[in-house]
Design an enzyme around this catalytic site. Structure first.
Site, PDB file in Angstrom:
ATOM      1  N   HIS A  96      41.533 -27.015 -36.826  1.00  0.00           N
ATOM      2  CA  HIS A  96      42.193 -28.235 -36.327  1.00  0.00           C
ATOM      3  C   HIS A  96      43.008 -28.923 -37.412  1.00  0.00           C
ATOM      4  O   HIS A  96      43.054 -30.156 -37.501  1.00  0.00           O
ATOM      5  CB  HIS A  96      41.152 -29.219 -35.776  1.00  0.00           C
ATOM      6  CG  HIS A  96      40.200 -28.614 -34.793  1.00  0.00           C
ATOM      7  ND1 HIS A  96      40.607 -27.999 -33.642  1.00  0.00           N
ATOM      8  CD2 HIS A  96      38.833 -28.534 -34.814  1.00  0.00           C
ATOM      9  CE1 HIS A  96      39.542 -27.570 -32.975  1.00  0.00           C
ATOM     10  NE2 HIS A  96      38.460 -27.861 -33.664  1.00  0.00           N
ATOM     11  N   SER A 103      37.138 -23.132 -33.877  1.00  0.00           N
ATOM     12  CA  SER A 103      36.485 -24.313 -34.429  1.00  0.00           C
ATOM     13  C   SER A 103      35.210 -23.909 -35.177  1.00  0.00           C
ATOM     14  O   SER A 103      35.299 -23.177 -36.161  1.00  0.00           O
ATOM     15  CB  SER A 103      36.218 -25.332 -33.317  1.00  0.00           C
ATOM     16  OG  SER A 103      35.915 -26.601 -33.842  1.00  0.00           O
TER      17      SER A 103
END
Length: 239
Positions: A162, A127
């Protein structure tokens, strides 16, 4: 021979799959059989539960884990530099990408990580910990999804994490690349990993059927192209 400059982008890891094969794959690319690996949870504000999950996941693996905390920093500049430059792997956690970059620059961690990178340390993260290495990234650091034309610039181009799991990620990132707000780059689904050596993609893997790594580029006509890259499936082994 100069040490290779290596970066790994992770779509998941110990926080969602403590015994998963993606972290084993990562350690397998360290420069020594029993690597020193330092977790840097700056993007989460040095969340203690996050650091605890890392230590719990890696203490039984064949490595020497540690955690670098900056919000309650205890090391002076010399000790900080010594620790980071002694690591074989630096693993950066998720959270707020913009905050992470700001805190690192205050403490000089950005410069130390660039130096470690030059010496062959494998830099990686999930992330925000994937975003930070590139020239720019797709982020929710400011609330809504947007582009951040900022990063350490150790990996050419941009990164979007993501890609398959958060609504709006795919169209928003593709628009940012199409408009020139972000350079061409790499989009990673959850459960995937991408390894770069000297800025060149050398391996893509997945733990999730159907999850992929993508190359996203401007088509030069106001749109963008997306190319899915084949990923080798990692098999969960005995622990």
């Amino acid at each position: 021979m100069p040490a290779p400059h290596r970066i790994a982008l992770l779509g998941s890891g110990f926080s969602t799959d403590p015994d998963g094969p993606l972290d084993d794959w990562l350690l397998g690319h360290a420069r020594v059989p029993r690597p020193r690996i330092c977790f840097v949870p700056t993007a989460s504000g040095d969340a203690e539960d996050y650091a605890g999950m890392f230590l719990a996941a890696f203490r039984d693996r064949d490595c020497e884990p540690s955690v670098l905390r900056l919000f309650r920093r205890e090391w002076d500049d010399t000790a900080l530099r010594t620790h980071l430059l002694s690591q074989d792997v630096v693993y950066v956690g998720g959270g707020n990408t913009a905050n992470l970059l700001a805190v690192w620059r205050v403490h000089g961690v950005d410069r130390l990580l660039a130096e470690a990178h030059d010496h062959g340390t494998l830099l990686c993260g999930v992330s925000a910990g994937a975003n930070c290495w590139a020239e720019g990234s797709h982020t929710d650091s400011f609330g809504p999804l947007t582009f951040l034309p900022d990063g350490l610039g150790l990996l050419p181009g941009s990164v979007c994490p993501h890609y398959d799991s958060e609504p709006g990620r795919r169209p928003s990132y593709r628009h940012a690349v199409a408009s020139g707000a972000l350079p061409a780059g790499w989009a990673i689904d959850d459960g995937t990993g991408a390894l770069f050596s000297d800025g060149v993609l050398t391996e893509t893997v997945t733990t999730t059927p159907g999850a992929r790594v993508y190359r996203v580029e401007s088509d030069g006509q106001g749109g963008s192209t997306e190319r899915a890259l084949p990923c080798r499936t990692l098999v969960r082994g005995p622990r």
